[in-house]
Design a protein around this motif. Structure first.
Motif, short mmCIF file in Angstrom:
data_model
loop_
_atom_site.label_atom_id
_atom_site.label_comp_id
_atom_site.label_asym_id
_atom_site.label_seq_id
_atom_site.Cartn_x
_atom_site.Cartn_y
_atom_site.Cartn_z
N ALA B 56 -1.98 -9.91 18.54
CA ALA B 56 -2.24 -9.30 17.23
C ALA B 56 -2.70 -10.34 16.23
CB ALA B 56 -0.98 -8.59 16.74
N LEU B 57 -2.01 -11.49 16.20
CA LEU B 57 -2.38 -12.54 15.25
C LEU B 57 -3.75 -13.12 15.60
CD1 LEU B 57 1.08 -14.30 15.02
CD2 LEU B 57 0.05 -12.69 13.42
N ARG B 58 -4.06 -13.15 16.88
CA ARG B 58 -5.36 -13.61 17.30
C ARG B 58 -6.46 -12.69 16.77
NH1 ARG B 58 -7.17 -16.09 22.86
NH2 ARG B 58 -5.48 -15.10 24.00
N ALA B 59 -6.21 -11.39 16.88
CA ALA B 59 -7.20 -10.41 16.44
C ALA B 59 -7.40 -10.49 14.93
CB ALA B 59 -6.78 -9.00 16.83
N GLU B 60 -6.38 -10.96 14.22
CA GLU B 60 -6.52 -11.12 12.78
C GLU B 60 -7.22 -12.43 12.43
OE1 GLU B 60 -2.75 -10.71 10.86
OE2 GLU B 60 -2.20 -9.01 12.12
N GLY B 61 -7.45 -13.26 13.43
CA GLY B 61 -8.11 -14.52 13.15
C GLY B 61 -7.18 -15.57 12.57
N LEU B 62 -5.86 -15.34 12.70
CA LEU B 62 -4.92 -16.27 12.10
C LEU B 62 -4.66 -17.48 12.99
CD1 LEU B 62 -2.11 -14.25 10.30
CD2 LEU B 62 -3.71 -15.92 9.35
N ILE B 63 -4.73 -17.29 14.31
CA ILE B 63 -4.42 -18.39 15.21
C ILE B 63 -5.48 -18.51 16.30
CG2 ILE B 63 -1.93 -18.13 14.86
CD1 ILE B 63 -1.76 -16.74 17.50
N ASP B 64 -5.55 -19.70 16.88
CA ASP B 64 -6.38 -19.95 18.05
C ASP B 64 -5.47 -20.35 19.19
OD1 ASP B 64 -9.12 -19.58 17.33
OD2 ASP B 64 -8.87 -21.25 15.95
N VAL B 65 -5.74 -19.84 20.38
CA VAL B 65 -4.91 -20.17 21.53
C VAL B 65 -5.75 -20.95 22.52
CG1 VAL B 65 -3.50 -19.26 23.39
CG2 VAL B 65 -3.55 -18.10 21.19
#
Lengths: 259, 259
Positions: B56-65
DNA sequence: AGTCGTAACTCATAAGGACAAGTGACGTCA
DNA sequence: TGACGTCACTTGTCCTTATGAGTTACGACT
């Protein structure tokens, strides 16, 4: 049945297969995709794999999933609302915006005091933590249902030199232009346009579907000497609206940066 | 340890907790988040739940994995490149673009023949399936590494009346403006700006990170009678670049739609 | 000293099972 | 007839388990 094995992960192969089917028109816009169970059977994979593939297509904005109903091909429709970023003056010199009368205010504008951030400070050519008047509006275009968040930021510095602004910092933009013009300023404007994914509160306020970016416009009103006077921001979902600009050729040679 | 139970699904609660920690600055930009195993222990949930929250946080652009390394807080940096959408004329009347000289062509332009789609047909005020010359370029700004896809579309109709265009349909835009001006046309331009999620091929060509929308600009060159002459498209990742426009007030009252 | 293998961490992918929750249609009962 | 309960469908959530694959550091071997 349809055997797949090309690119990489299983779920990506499934996603690619569905994506192709959508883009090729095999699944028409607004039509119902096969259910998860059917996709499991069709590709011979487990439910997590199917859901993973669907999640990927969701993140691309290709499909919408509705709980209890199924997955639908998103009608990739072009925006229905064109927001013209132009400014006109009437015979009496007052200002008029092409979109000024399509927007309705969804709620009372809220005014507040705040300070510049790194971003707004740069745009206004101020430092950080400089005092500002702020005014937020929630706008709605009733004919299309498009929602937009509008914000006005006026530095204390500017409001002090223009008594009318200080008293009532939350006027509509056209009125602010007029007040500043009456106060002897000659206005020009620059706009910068960005896009990004919405924050959760923007998602809810603007009622955005999945995987919908927002367009973010910052309009700076400059004085004759190119110094920024104040800032307007407009944010809206890029699924429903687009921006329109007019360009004419300058006589001067192009400059790279503003002095 | 930290107990959570407020909004809805478990993974959303976990996501909300991490999101708050990020936005509040507890996890600094570019810093490493706890690993999946640590998050499982921290919130007492299973691995899929943690991964769901992270997705979810990835889809918001908040984090990179990054595979094998961990999850990093995305430095929400503002765009590093400002693309000025202006057109200037030199003393001799030739055209110059403020960005004309920052872009380098990453590969040979590819030319082709195609037909109008519903979208390009509308912009060019033609029907669907009208014949066009096309030219695609991949542009790179070496100083920032920003990539952009540029496309020129010229209707056969127009190319026929301007011999130079028909012979060499793939000139740089400024050269096309010049040729058309020499042929007796008086140019004005309108641009429409949209944002959307990239298609897979755009993701790879533009080398976009997760959850990065693209900005899509369509510039139409109009003749003096407001009829469209040809179309330029520019697409780029909204994470690295922004658009800049200049606006001046017209004397005429605002019109809502173009005739 | 330099090279390379291995171990121990990370996230990625995949399968299976179970239950909750939204939706719509059908049938029963008042 | 009308209201409502139930059931069969859908997706949503959550768990367990297993294996693959990228990254890094350490240490042994050359």
């Amino acid at each position: 049945m349809s055997e797949i094995q090309r690119p990489g992960a299983l779920y990506q192969q499934v996603a690619a297969a569905i994506r192709e089917a959508i883009l090729s028109g095999e699944f028409a816009p607004d039509s119902l995709l096969p259910s998860e169970a059917q996709l499991m059977a069709r590709y011979g994979v487990s439910r997590p794999t199917v859901r993973n593939a669907i999640a990927a297509l969701r993140a691309e904005g290709l499909i919408d999933v509705r709980h209890g109903k199924g997955s639908f091909v998103r009608a990739s429709g072009q925006p229905v609302l064109t927001i013209e970023r132009r400014i006109s003056r009437t015979a009496e010199g007052k200002f008029a915006m092409p979109n000024g009368d399509i927007w309705q205010e969804a709620e009372q504008p809220s005014t507040y005091r705040t300070r510049t951030t790194k971003d707004t400070g740069r745009l206004l050519q101020l430092g950080e933590e400089e005092a500002l008047f702020g005014c937020d509006r929630l706008l709605i275009d009733p004919s299309t249902g498009t929602r937009a968040m509008h914000r006005t930021l006026i530095p204390f510095e500017v409001a002090e030199t223009v008594p009318l602004l200080g008293k009532e910092p939350c006027k509509p933009p056209a009125a602010i232009y007029w007040v500043l013009t009456q106060a002897g300023h000659t206005l020009t404007w620059t706009e910068t346009v960005r896009a990004r994914m919405p924050l959760p509160d923007e998602r809810t306020t603007l009622q955005l579907p999945d995987a919908t970016p927002i367009l973010h416009v910052a309009r700076i009103a400059h004085d004759a000497d190119d110094r920024p006077l104040f800032l307007e921001q407009l944010r809206f979902g890029a699924d429903r609206a687009e921006l329109a600009y007019r360009i004419t050729a300058d006589k001067q040679p192009a400059r790279h940066t503003r002095a």
